[in-house]
Design an enzyme around this catalytic site. Structure first.
Site, short mmCIF file in Angstrom:
data_model
loop_
_atom_site.label_atom_id
_atom_site.label_comp_id
_atom_site.label_asym_id
_atom_site.label_seq_id
_atom_site.Cartn_x
_atom_site.Cartn_y
_atom_site.Cartn_z
N HIS A 1 -0.52 -11.82 0.96
CA HIS A 1 -1.52 -10.94 0.34
C HIS A 1 -2.32 -11.65 -0.76
O HIS A 1 -3.55 -11.59 -0.79
CB HIS A 1 -0.81 -9.71 -0.24
CG HIS A 1 -1.66 -8.50 -0.32
ND1 HIS A 1 -1.15 -7.23 -0.26
CD2 HIS A 1 -3.00 -8.34 -0.47
CE1 HIS A 1 -2.13 -6.34 -0.36
NE2 HIS A 1 -3.27 -7.01 -0.48
N TYR B 1 0.84 -1.20 0.00
CA TYR B 1 0.00 0.00 0.00
C TYR B 1 0.88 1.25 0.00
O TYR B 1 1.53 1.57 1.00
CB TYR B 1 -0.92 0.03 1.22
CG TYR B 1 -1.93 -1.08 1.30
CD1 TYR B 1 -2.29 -1.83 0.19
CD2 TYR B 1 -2.56 -1.39 2.51
CE1 TYR B 1 -3.22 -2.84 0.27
CE2 TYR B 1 -3.51 -2.40 2.60
CZ TYR B 1 -3.83 -3.13 1.47
OH TYR B 1 -4.76 -4.13 1.57
N ASN C 1 -7.14 -13.82 0.25
CA ASN C 1 -7.54 -14.17 -1.12
C ASN C 1 -7.23 -15.62 -1.50
O ASN C 1 -7.14 -15.94 -2.69
CB ASN C 1 -6.86 -13.22 -2.12
CG ASN C 1 -7.23 -11.77 -1.89
OD1 ASN C 1 -8.40 -11.40 -1.98
ND2 ASN C 1 -6.24 -10.94 -1.57
N GLY D 1 -16.55 1.77 -1.27
CA GLY D 1 -17.31 3.02 -1.22
C GLY D 1 -18.67 2.98 -1.88
O GLY D 1 -19.50 3.88 -1.67
N LEU D 2 -18.95 1.94 -2.69
CA LEU D 2 -20.22 1.88 -3.40
C LEU D 2 -21.42 1.80 -2.46
O LEU D 2 -22.51 2.28 -2.79
CB LEU D 2 -20.24 0.66 -4.34
CG LEU D 2 -19.94 0.93 -5.81
CD1 LEU D 2 -20.00 -0.38 -6.59
CD2 LEU D 2 -20.91 1.93 -6.41
N PRO E 1 -16.16 -4.43 2.81
CA PRO E 1 -17.57 -4.69 3.13
C PRO E 1 -18.51 -3.65 2.54
O PRO E 1 -19.70 -3.92 2.32
CB PRO E 1 -17.60 -4.66 4.66
CG PRO E 1 -16.44 -3.79 5.04
CD PRO E 1 -15.38 -4.10 4.02
N GLN F 1 -8.32 -13.42 4.90
CA GLN F 1 -8.85 -12.11 4.55
C GLN F 1 -9.39 -12.16 3.12
O GLN F 1 -8.64 -12.05 2.16
CB GLN F 1 -7.75 -11.05 4.68
CG GLN F 1 -8.26 -9.65 4.41
CD GLN F 1 -7.21 -8.58 4.59
OE1 GLN F 1 -7.21 -7.59 3.88
NE2 GLN F 1 -6.30 -8.78 5.53
#
Length: 319
Positions: free
Chosen positions: A129, A64, A160, A213-214, A209, A179
């Protein structure tokens, strides 16, 4: 500091709040999977606000911001009276040209780099990751188990992974957590992965979750059209038609349900994922203190069976 309810993460001794602070967006805008420009001082305030309100864990990753998110996390928690658990991830590496590659062959070196950036002696939860390349999963998980034995990481988890990949890892060493992405827009893990985790005492901390942002109730078609050029969401299929209109209708339903309890749509979106017995907690991103204030009710909010059925009916009719 506020006291929030906690739940034990899988086979670990970590008792974590039902939501954790997700540090993806605070990596900044200058890398391949960015959310656009981000003010570091706002990032620090967001993390500190989450801790002040009782959140006791932060999830970040080396990739990140190409190390930047981990550095900001270290800065934000430096003066904290109660240190949160810090979770980070490995397996995505980059070169001097800021080009990202995926490899599970350098995990031990990556761990040392993360320890340095985070300014900690031990990482509370270290996660692969992505299981990429697939043929390196065994080698990668062996390295993770060695790091745990060496005391550099307390617990080891995956991100994943498929059920088949989890089974391969379990033959080498226990898996504390998984995760996966999980929202009411993306429910692929409900069929096999979540039941498997529940059966094998693998804690689940789901990411996105609110589906990036949707499902916050704040997203509109106009806002999507004006996303920065370096915001990865511009090219995501769920931000394009015909999915976009359908997804915004779901967000409107969540807004309606939230209004009954004086919380926003994002809180309801998170609560829907926490309704699944396999899910220990949800990762919730925050780019400002005010965003944290908006979602913090999700740490204690419980959706009624009747209202969850409303959401399920919409999904059955429209998805």
């Amino acid at each position: 500091m506020t006291k929030l309810a906690t739940k034990k993460l899988g086979n670990s001794d970590l008792n974590i709040t039902r939501i954790g602070f997700g540090a993806w967006a605070i990596g900044g805008g200058d890398w391949s999977f960015a959310w656009g420009p981000q003010d570091d001082s706002e990032s620090v305030k967001a993390i500190q606000r989450a801790l002040e309100l009782g959140v006791n864990w932060i999830d970040t990753a080396a990739v990140y911001g190409l190390g930047h998110s981990e550095e900001i996390v270290a800065k934000a928690v430096a003066g904290a009276s109660a240190k949160p658990y810090i979770f980070t991830k490995c397996g995505m590496i980059w070169n001097d040209k800021r080009e990202i590659d995926r490899s599970l062959k350098q995990i031990k070196r990556e761990a040392e780099d993360s320890l340095r950036r985070l300014k900690v002696d031990v990482i509370d939860l270290y996660q692969i990751h992505w299981p990429v390349p697939d043929e390196e999963v065994e080698e990668g998980w062996t390295a993770m188990a060695e790091l745990q034995r060496e005391g550099k990481v307390r617990w080891i988890g995956a991100s994943n992974f498929s059920v088949a990949q989890l089974e391969r890892a379990l033959k080498i060493a226990p898996v504390t957590s998984l995760q996966p992405p999980y929202s009411m827009i993306n429910r692929a893990v409900e069929a096999e992965i979540l039941p498997f985790c529940l059966q094998h005492d693998i804690g689940v901390i789901n990411y996105s979750p609110m589906h990036s942002g949707l499902l916050t109730g704040a997203m509109t078609k106009e806002r999507v059209a004006n996303l920065p050029a370096n915001d990865f969401r511009r090219n995501a299929k769920n931000y394009q038609e015909p999915q976009l209109s359908r997804n915004l209708e779901l967000a409107a339903l969540l807004t309606t349900i939230g209004a009954r309890h004086n919380v926003n749509a994002g809180v309801i979106a998170i609560a829907c994922t926490l309704k699944n017995a396999a899910v220990t907690a949800a990762i919730v991103g925050g780019r400002s203190a005010s965003q944290v204030d908006g979602v913090i009710p999700a740490a204690s909010f419980e959706l009624s069976d009747q209202e969850f059925a409303e959401v399920q009916k919409f999904l059955a009719d429209n998805f």
